[in-house]
Scaffold this active site. Sequence first.
Site, PDB file in Angstrom:
ATOM      1  N   ASP A 130       0.843  -1.192   0.000  1.00 30.92           N
ATOM      2  CA  ASP A 130       0.000   0.000   0.000  1.00 30.92           C
ATOM      3  C   ASP A 130       0.883   1.249   0.000  1.00 30.92           C
ATOM      4  O   ASP A 130       2.074   1.189   0.347  1.00 30.92           O
ATOM      5  CB  ASP A 130      -0.945   0.016   1.191  1.00 30.92           C
ATOM      6  CG  ASP A 130      -0.221   0.169   2.517  1.00 30.92           C
ATOM      7  OD1 ASP A 130       0.722  -0.615   2.771  1.00 30.92           O
ATOM      8  OD2 ASP A 130      -0.570   1.073   3.299  1.00 30.92           O
ATOM      9  N   GLU A 190       0.023  -0.684   5.798  1.00 31.98           N
ATOM     10  CA  GLU A 190       1.042  -0.088   6.679  1.00 31.98           C
ATOM     11  C   GLU A 190       0.911   1.420   6.742  1.00 31.98           C
ATOM     12  O   GLU A 190       0.997   2.021   7.816  1.00 31.98           O
ATOM     13  CB  GLU A 190       2.443  -0.499   6.203  1.00 31.98           C
ATOM     14  CG  GLU A 190       3.551  -0.193   7.200  1.00 31.98           C
ATOM     15  CD  GLU A 190       4.094   1.234   7.112  1.00 31.98           C
ATOM     16  OE1 GLU A 190       4.744   1.695   8.076  1.00 31.98           O
ATOM     17  OE2 GLU A 190       3.872   1.888   6.073  1.00 31.98           O
TER      18      GLU A 190
END
Length: 475
Positions: free
Chosen positions: A113, A179
Amino acid sequence: MSASSSRPDPSTPGASRRAAVRAAAEAAVPAALADLGNLVRIPSVAFPGFDRAEVERSATAVQALLADLGIFDRVEVTTAVIPETGAEGMPAVLASRAARNGRPTILLYAHHDVQPVGDESLWESAPFEPTVRDGRLYGRGAADDKAGVMAHVGALRALIEAVGTDFDLGVNLFIEGEEEAGSASFAAFLAENADALRADVIVVADSGNWDAATPALTVSLRGNARFTLTVRTLEHASHSGMFGGAVPDAMLATVKLLSTLWDDDGAVAVAGVHERDAETPEYTEQTLRDEAGLPDGVSPIGRGTILSRIWNKPSITITGIDAPSVRNASNTLSPEVSVVISMRVAPGQDAREAFAAIEEHLRARAPFGAQLSFSDIDCGNAFLVDTGGSAVAHARAALEEGYGVPPVDIGVGGSIPFIADLVREFPGAQILVTGVEDPHARAHSPNESLHLDTFRHALVSEALLLESLDSATAS
């Protein structure tokens, strides 16, 4: 990539095998960069309000890359439920391969991500179109952390090309999908998948290097305590001309209150927030200005060596504010203002303890009897590496061989809070924090980029580390 299905002749000298891994790693770089470009094109932002389908598409692409290696017992896209909300977390990719013949198991971590783009007008090229300029690959996630994903994949490709697919090293991969958004389901995911992730050595590819040519091993990370503070002084908005001068507005109270968090040097002035006493390498103010974009005439803040301020002391930053915008300004006393406060916590102090200290500080100093509320509290502990383990020696040797210069032990001012979860779940594992970024990567900022030579050295170094561990016996 062609890979033989079995290990080469066992009589091959170790030096020749290591040279073969290095050569394969150098040859693996172009394909790894091409695949990195494909990942960068996927806008996998896991923040609320963004398209979850893009994060799912990114996870599927990573799954395909890992499955194509042909070495894992399982490769799957999976999620965990966020305990606090019951919502489904963002998709992660999990792959595992059991160790054989007494070899150790390594867990490779990265995340797929990325941060939101922000103001796209500040980008010199489209943020999700990988673009090479002056030896750097530009694009959101090009450095943080899709390059970490591809360093792992490229290093494994090199090991397979050089020694075959039936090597004895156990390899697990966990490529996280949230994250940047706070790793809300990370602890639950670890608990649910502990057996599949258990390892002797954990490599977290989400940090940086000393500079573009000098590798680093991150041995300390600050913790974080992030929260939203809301300051209220009025039941409703009032006319600033009619009541200004007698009635305190929330902005006045907020400005006065926030100013108490720092002393005149800009150092944190909150009792109960600690510092760590540790030596730091030489690092000049001019280097700081160059790497941080600090213009002449604007002074650095804090006291002590520059790196001690970044690595070993607390810092407090206001990262967001809800108040009337300049465009919507009117002659009104604001009844309420909210700010997001991000405090970095020195290694050695519990993040919850630091949050309690700043909360007590703010409550004791609320001006004019302003009402304070605290919400969205997120704490992550700092991390200190035990540098006496054998894995650290393997990593230092691999980094020096891969980059051609000895690595530097560094601290990092930023936080990777999930490492505390790894330490709790796998207390016996040796954790190595490495990365592919250099100080000019501009992670989280417009024009994020990856230094191509740094990536090449990082991939080669990781392949050499894998080779070393495949030759080692598990402790």
